[in-house]
Design a protein around this motif. Structure first.
Motif: not given
Length: 336
Positions: A123-134, A212-225
């Motif tokens: 399964a692929l877990i896809v999450a938002n990213h934030s916080g300056t340090i991951p 904060r809490y405004k999602l940035q672009r999800f790239g080209r969607g390679g994770f979906v492929s």
């Protein structure tokens, strides 16, 4: 990873458990690891025994035996890693043990929707990213392992920078992380692993606090492929609380360019308080896993359809964003 590969790289020898020599062989010469373990065990079992019982409580003997056995295996190289470098025993016994108090006591992570993560299989877990340090990625790893009935491990896809930093590179590999590329992602998913991806990348963790809490672009969607090719579900994951751990109010852009880093943050406490400024704020976190998005209903060639890939990526992004808004409305305070 094979024992031969480990030895060639100069690292500890890896011996499959079933072929490892028995520790009870009477004629095997005692090595340094055995001597050290026997010395510590003898001391605890002797005069220090009563003191150890008072200090550590009943049952300390079993815990000590497990600890000594672990130490012996690490010193002799009698442990296994997979071809990605994942060291399951070290992750369970050491790395997660270090992160667990941070998740439970400091950030007080509340986990919701863990039942949406499959009991087995990829399964692929896809999450938002934030916080300056991951830190959000590490806390998600702890949350899944500790709250999922199957104690499943999350294999995270990390940026190139992680694997060029001395020390961090080795720890990341030992914890099961690998390079964020389609080949590695698909390989892990096809083996039935849980794979975690944070598609916003540095754009997410390095964004200013005002966004904060405004999602940035999800790239080209390679994770979906990758999910489509492996025919595994995609599980959206929304994390609230990480944004406020290091509120980024500025960026030393010149210094970042000199150091080859994506950014050097300025926060209300860093660099003004020196090393203390690197301590994250004790925010209250919520990690929610959404309903899985099935991919096995699509044909095999769907992974090469850019419109379908984009639509699915956008669906995941919208799901995460909508859940973030709901969680923000529900929370009482940043810290409670």
């Amino acid at each position: 990873m094979s024992a031969a590969a480990e030895n060639a790289s100069g690292e500890a020898k890896v011996i499959p458990i079933e072929s490892a020599p028995s520790w009870s062989e009477p004629d095997r010469p005692a090595g340094l690891a055995d001597q050290l373990a026997d010395a510590v065990g003898g001391a605890l079992a002797g005069r220090l025994g009563p003191a150890a019982t008072r200090l550590f409580g009943k049952g300390w003997e079993g815990r000590a035996a497990e600890g000594l056995a672990f130490l012996r295996r690490r010193l002799t190289g009698d442990y296994e890693v997979d071809e990605f470098g994942f060291d399951r025993e070290l992750t369970d016994q050491v790395l997660l043990s270090v992160l667990r108090p941070v998740a439970e006591k400091y950030f007080r992570v509340e986990v919701r929707g863990i039942e949406n993560i499959p009991a087995e299989g990829g399964a692929l877990i896809v999450a938002n990213h934030s916080g300056t340090i991951p830190l959000d990625a590490l806390m998600t790893q702890v949350a899944i392992h500790d709250h999922h009935p199957g104690r499943r491990h999350l294999r995270m896809l990390a940026a190139d920078l992680v694997f060029v930093l001395p020390g961090i590179n080795e720890l990341a590999r030992k914890a099961g992380h690998t390079l964020a590329c389609n080949e590695d992602a698909q390989g892990l998913l096809e083996r039935g692993e849980l794979v975690g991806v944070w598609p916003e990348g540095f754009k997410g963790i390095g964004k200013p606090f005002s966004e904060r809490y405004k999602l940035q672009r999800f790239g080209r969607g390679g994770f979906v492929s990758s999910a489509l090719r492996a025919r595994v579900p995609i599980v959206p994951c929304s994390i609230v609380g990480a944004e406020e751990t290091y509120p980024m109010i500025g960026n030393f852009k010149t210094l970042a360019r000199l150091l080859g880093l994506p950014y050097v943050p300025i926060t209300p406490t860093f660099p003004w308080l020196g090393p203390l400024g690197a301590v994250p704020l004790p925010t209250k976190w919520t990690i929610q896993f959404g309903e899985p998005i099935a991919t096995d209903r699509y044909p095999a060639e769907a992974a090469d359809d850019p419109m379908l890939v984009f639509d699915l990526a956008d669906q995941v992004r919208e799901t995460v964003q909508h859940t973030l808004y709901k969680l923000l409305v529900q929370r009482r305070s940043v810290f409670f």
